[in-house]
Design an enzyme around this catalytic site. Structure first.
Site, PDB file in Angstrom:
ATOM      1  N   ASP A 281       0.811  -1.215   0.000  1.00 53.33           N
ATOM      2  CA  ASP A 281       0.000   0.000   0.000  1.00 53.33           C
ATOM      3  C   ASP A 281       0.849   1.271   0.000  1.00 53.33           C
ATOM      4  OD1 ASP A 281       0.934  -0.482   2.580  1.00 53.33           O
ATOM      5  OD2 ASP A 281      -1.035  -0.825   3.429  1.00 53.33           O
TER       6      ASP A 281
ATOM      7  N   ASP B 158      -7.261  -1.984  13.986  1.00 51.81           N
ATOM      8  CA  ASP B 158      -8.671  -2.292  13.712  1.00 51.81           C
ATOM      9  C   ASP B 158      -8.813  -3.596  12.920  1.00 51.81           C
ATOM     10  OD1 ASP B 158      -7.815  -1.607  11.162  1.00 51.81           O
ATOM     11  OD2 ASP B 158      -9.056   0.190  10.989  1.00 51.81           O
TER      12      ASP B 158
ATOM     13  N   HIS C 274      -7.091  -4.514  10.235  1.00 52.23           N
ATOM     14  CA  HIS C 274      -6.885  -4.453   8.779  1.00 52.23           C
ATOM     15  C   HIS C 274      -5.618  -5.179   8.330  1.00 52.23           C
ATOM     16  CE1 HIS C 274      -4.675  -0.323   9.319  1.00 52.23           C
ATOM     17  NE2 HIS C 274      -3.776  -1.283   9.286  1.00 52.23           N
TER      18      HIS C 274
ATOM     19  N   GLU D  96      -9.740  -1.528   5.414  1.00 49.04           N
ATOM     20  CA  GLU D  96     -10.392  -1.154   6.666  1.00 49.04           C
ATOM     21  C   GLU D  96     -11.689  -1.946   6.860  1.00 49.04           C
ATOM     22  OE1 GLU D  96      -8.337   0.218   8.385  1.00 49.04           O
ATOM     23  OE2 GLU D  96      -7.993   2.351   8.036  1.00 49.04           O
TER      24      GLU D  96
HETATM   25  C1  F6R Z   1       1.519  -1.520   6.035  1.00 52.72           C
HETATM   26  C2  F6R Z   1       0.272  -2.212   6.213  1.00 52.72           C
HETATM   27  C3  F6R Z   1      -0.500  -2.109   7.486  1.00 52.72           C
HETATM   28  C4  F6R Z   1       0.302  -2.480   8.724  1.00 52.72           C
HETATM   29  C5  F6R Z   1      -0.569  -2.383   9.960  1.00 52.72           C
HETATM   30  C6  F6R Z   1       0.238  -2.619  11.231  1.00 52.72           C
HETATM   31  O1  F6R Z   1       2.028  -1.738   4.735  1.00 52.72           O
HETATM   32  O2  F6R Z   1      -0.137  -2.824   5.321  1.00 52.72           O
HETATM   33  O3  F6R Z   1      -1.619  -2.951   7.396  1.00 52.72           O
HETATM   34  O4  F6R Z   1       0.791  -3.782   8.593  1.00 52.72           O
HETATM   35  O5  F6R Z   1      -1.185  -1.153  10.035  1.00 52.72           O
HETATM   36  O6  F6R Z   1       1.116  -1.565  11.409  1.00 52.72           O
HETATM   37  P1  F6R Z   1       2.264  -1.632  12.525  1.00 52.72           P
HETATM   38  O7  F6R Z   1       3.201  -2.696  12.077  1.00 52.72           O
HETATM   39  O8  F6R Z   1       2.888  -0.283  12.495  1.00 52.72           O
HETATM   40  O9  F6R Z   1       1.587  -1.971  13.802  1.00 52.72           O
END
Ligand code: F6R
Length: 269
Positions: free
Chosen positions: A67, A142, A144, A149
């Site tokens: 992303d 959340d 994801h 989301e």
């Molecule tokens: C990032 C991504 C997000 C993260 C998620 C967890 O490329 O796809 O889904 O994996 O938000 O983020 P952290 O690792 O910062 O807790």
């Protein structure tokens, strides 16, 4: 689904890196799906160490990132990579320290003039590369995966997504605050691989660490499969998903003993 529980973040990262390294050695031109965020940084550090000390060779590896924020990205007018994009994150945390040619790396183009068309093109590029061999994933507060989301279809392909307040808050802390940006400077949209895109990878590794993730990890692994927790789609990955957790992130799981027993049994196969 295999669930591997490790003592701490460091051990979680080493287990993940060693699985990725095994694939890179076996298939030097493999296609890796990569994630940003705080969780995979230790894995990337260990891959860098393996490259430097053990000669792990990334020269033929190709990568696709999950992303990117919409409206920022690899802006050639700015002294790349001096921005808050995920393209910059990947360059700083991994690409600049291994021998992967930058032309082999793809991060969704947050500056695309036609983001909708870009999403279609990104899917095509993944297909043309032969699909993702191993997709690395974190899990959002959340639930994801990537920026899918709550409420995103579990069949979704690469698309544009509006970010929840929780995601904005989490990522503000991680990326923007320290760089002196205000909360209002954050993009509210992102280009993201869909859950359907992620599920089409040939194998998946999901990482989570810390007490903060315990509730959402248990919802994803042991709760109902639902678009309200898009990472619960992991339950549909027959035989190809590995979840690697530290003890804190695993602490709310009901079946810990069985997961540990299964890992030991599988080691004897
Ligand atoms: C990032 C991504 C997000 C993260 C998620 C967890 O490329 O796809 O889904 O994996 O938000 O983020 P952290 O690792 O910062 O807790």
């Amino acid at each position: 689904m295999d669930v591997l529980i490790r003592a701490d973040y460091d051990q979680m990262s080493k287990t993940a890196a060693s699985r990725i390294a095994d694939l890179v050695r076996k298939k030097p031109d493999c296609v890796l799906g990569l994630a940003t965020g705080g969780t995979p940084i230790g894995t990337y550090k260990e891959l860098i160490r393996m490259h430097r000390e053990e000669g792990l060779d990334f020269s033929k590896v190709r990568t696709f990132n999950l992303d990117e924020y919409l409206g920022i990205g690899r802006d050639l007018d700015k002294p790349y990579p001096q921005d808050q994009s995920y393209a910059r994150f990947m360059y700083e945390e991994l690409f600049k320290s291994i021998n992967i040619p930058l032309k082999n790396t793809r991060v969704p183009d947050g500056l695309s003039k036609d983001p909708e068309a870009f999403c279609v093109e990104y899917e095509e590029a993944i297909r043309a590369a032969g699909g993702v061999d191993l997709q690395l994933l974190g899990i959002g507060g959340d639930g994801h995966w990537a920026f899918n989301e709550p409420g995103t279809s579990l069949a979704s392909k690469t698309h544009i997504e509006a970010l929840t307040r929780q995601t904005l808050d989490d990522n503000y802390e991680l990326f923007y605050k320290g760089a002196g940006f205000s909360r209002d400077d954050m993009p509210h949209f992102a280009i993201t691989m869909g859950i359907g895109t992620i599920l089409s990878a040939k194998s998946l590794i999901m990482l989570a660490n810390g007490k903060k993730k315990a509730g959402v990890v248990s919802a994803a692994l042991e709760g109902p499969i639902t678009s309200q927790v898009t990472s619960s789609a992991i339950q549909m990955c027959a035989g190809k998903a590995t979840v690697i957790l530290d003890e804190e992130a695993a602490s709310s799981l009901r079946n810990i003993e069985f997961y540990q027993h299964k890992e030991k049994l599988k080691a004897t196969l």
